[in-house]
Write an enzyme that holds these catalytic residues in place. Structure first.
Site, PDB file in Angstrom:
ATOM      1  N   ARG A  90     -49.599  36.348   5.857  1.00  0.00           N
ATOM      2  CA  ARG A  90     -50.262  35.635   4.764  1.00  0.00           C
ATOM      3  C   ARG A  90     -51.686  36.134   4.540  1.00  0.00           C
ATOM      4  O   ARG A  90     -52.090  36.439   3.408  1.00  0.00           O
ATOM      5  CB  ARG A  90     -50.290  34.137   5.045  1.00  0.00           C
ATOM      6  CG  ARG A  90     -48.944  33.454   5.038  1.00  0.00           C
ATOM      7  CD  ARG A  90     -49.157  31.965   5.271  1.00  0.00           C
ATOM      8  NE  ARG A  90     -47.923  31.208   5.289  1.00  0.00           N
ATOM      9  CZ  ARG A  90     -47.868  29.888   5.427  1.00  0.00           C
ATOM     10  NH1 ARG A  90     -49.004  29.184   5.547  1.00  0.00           N
ATOM     11  NH2 ARG A  90     -46.708  29.256   5.424  1.00  0.00           N
ATOM     12  N   ASP A 162     -54.104  29.667   3.324  1.00  0.00           N
ATOM     13  CA  ASP A 162     -53.766  31.098   3.392  1.00  0.00           C
ATOM     14  C   ASP A 162     -52.545  31.470   2.558  1.00  0.00           C
ATOM     15  O   ASP A 162     -52.097  32.619   2.598  1.00  0.00           O
ATOM     16  CB  ASP A 162     -53.582  31.549   4.846  1.00  0.00           C
ATOM     17  CG  ASP A 162     -52.517  30.764   5.589  1.00  0.00           C
ATOM     18  OD1 ASP A 162     -51.787  29.987   4.949  1.00  0.00           O
ATOM     19  OD2 ASP A 162     -52.408  30.916   6.828  1.00  0.00           O
ATOM     20  N   ASP A 251     -57.288  17.037   3.972  1.00  0.00           N
ATOM     21  CA  ASP A 251     -57.515  16.881   2.536  1.00  0.00           C
ATOM     22  C   ASP A 251     -57.546  15.417   2.126  1.00  0.00           C
ATOM     23  O   ASP A 251     -58.338  15.021   1.257  1.00  0.00           O
ATOM     24  CB  ASP A 251     -56.475  17.662   1.729  1.00  0.00           C
ATOM     25  CG  ASP A 251     -55.038  17.417   2.184  1.00  0.00           C
ATOM     26  OD1 ASP A 251     -54.826  16.592   3.089  1.00  0.00           O
ATOM     27  OD2 ASP A 251     -54.125  18.059   1.616  1.00  0.00           O
TER      28      ASP A 251
END
Length: 335
Positions: A90, A162, A251
């Site tokens: 990634r 990512d 988050d």
């Protein structure tokens, strides 16, 4: 006949003549209209909200007020969250594409050392956090990202994962639409309604709280002024403690601090995208104007945008290389 016709028309000529003189006098003595510039959209509306609101009399910028410098890409602190096992997959895709465009002010937060990446000049921050996907590990890394930004002199903090492609120019254009000295929290929720949590209070009591949060999988941004106000709940070890009180990850914790502790509403923006949405629904014309893109597996199928280019889906399943070459066709490895 001719004289009679002239006598009939003479009053009309006289009235017209004096009317023209009157209009000319009014135009010559009145001031010219002033040009006005529409104010920026409010933080509540954001770049995708309703029409700009009139600041009202006496609320415009004063003549002696210092002018905020125009936002530049290097004013944006971009934090990428990753883990060691994704450095060669990634993360390698990101460093080959968009990170190469804003390398100097992109910071990679991970959990293991990587001498190869560090020797290539990437800003690597080894957090010491666990490498799993637990609430504690995610909040630990977000805490490090927040502290890293606060120690910088940049004006915006933007977090991505990512598996995100960031369009730097679109990001700059978006953030430039906001007042640069305002409290801004902008991103895209993964839910269609506010999340419900139970905040732990003293004495093991709890209370129900509801708030919007911008999913980290699509990316989000915070203005410097708002980030500073978050410090009592986010600086140092406080972020992880705050996360523990609602038992939700990084988050969600950002949204909780902004909306419930500070009373500031999140700006919902459709230009951020995560793998949690059907990326095939993005129109081809709009793809190059999005701020972030993503990809991922869903039902054993790749969930990614549909865009044509020189790379096949086998060579570029995420479509990040294709997008990058459309944006930057003179990149050395682009066909």
């Amino acid at each position: 006949m001719l004289r009679r016709s002239i006598r009939r028309k003479l009053p009309v000529f006289i009235v017209t003549f004096f009317f023209i003189l009157y209009v000319d006098f009014q135009l010559s003595t009145s001031s010219h209209p002033k040009l006005s510039v529409a104010p920026r959209r409010s933080a509540q509306h954001g770049p995708t909200g309703g029409p700009p609101r009139d600041p009202g009399p006496g609320r415009g910028p004063s003549e002696g007020a210092p002018r905020v410098p125009e936002l530049k890409l290097e004013d944006i602190y971009v934090a990428v969250k990753t883990t060691g096992r994704f450095h060669r997959t990634r993360l390698a895709l990101l460093t080959a594409t968009w990170i190469s465009r804003i390398k100097a002010h992109t910071f990679i937060f991970t959990d293991v050392e990587d001498e190869e990446l560090q020797s290539d000049g990437y800003n690597m921050v080894v957090t010491g956090c666990q490498s799993d996907h637990s609430q504690q590990a995610l909040s630990c890394k977000m805490s490090a990202e927040y502290d890293g930004f606060m120690a910088s002199d940049q004006r915006w903090f933007c977090h991505v994962d990512d598996d995100n492609y960031v369009n730097p120019e679109a990001l700059l254009a978006l953030l430039s639409t906001f007042p640069q000295d305002a409290d801004i929290y902008v991103g895209k929720p993964s839910l269609d309604k506010p999340i419900t949590a139970h905040e732990l209070l003293e004495g093991n009591a709890t209370r129900e709280v509801r708030f919007w949060f911008a999913t980290g999988g699509a990316g989000f941004c915070l203005s410097r002024r708002l980030a500073e106000k978050m410090a009592p709940w986010a600086s140092g070890p406080r972020f992880e403690r705050t996360s523990a009180t609602i038992r939700l990850p990084d988050d969600c914790t950002v949204g909780f601090i902004v909306e419930k502790k500070l009373g500031i509403s999140m700006v919902h923006c459709p230009l951020f995208h995560s793998h949690l949405e059907n990326l095939l629904l993005l129109s081809r014309r709009s793809i190059l104007h999005q701020v972030t893109l993503s990809y991922g597996m869903f039902d054993n199928r790749m969930n990614s945008i549909e865009v044509k280019g020189s790379f096949s889906k086998a060579d570029d399943p995420s479509r990040f290389k294709t997008v990058h070459c459309l944006l930057y066709p003179f990149t050395s490895w682009c066909p």
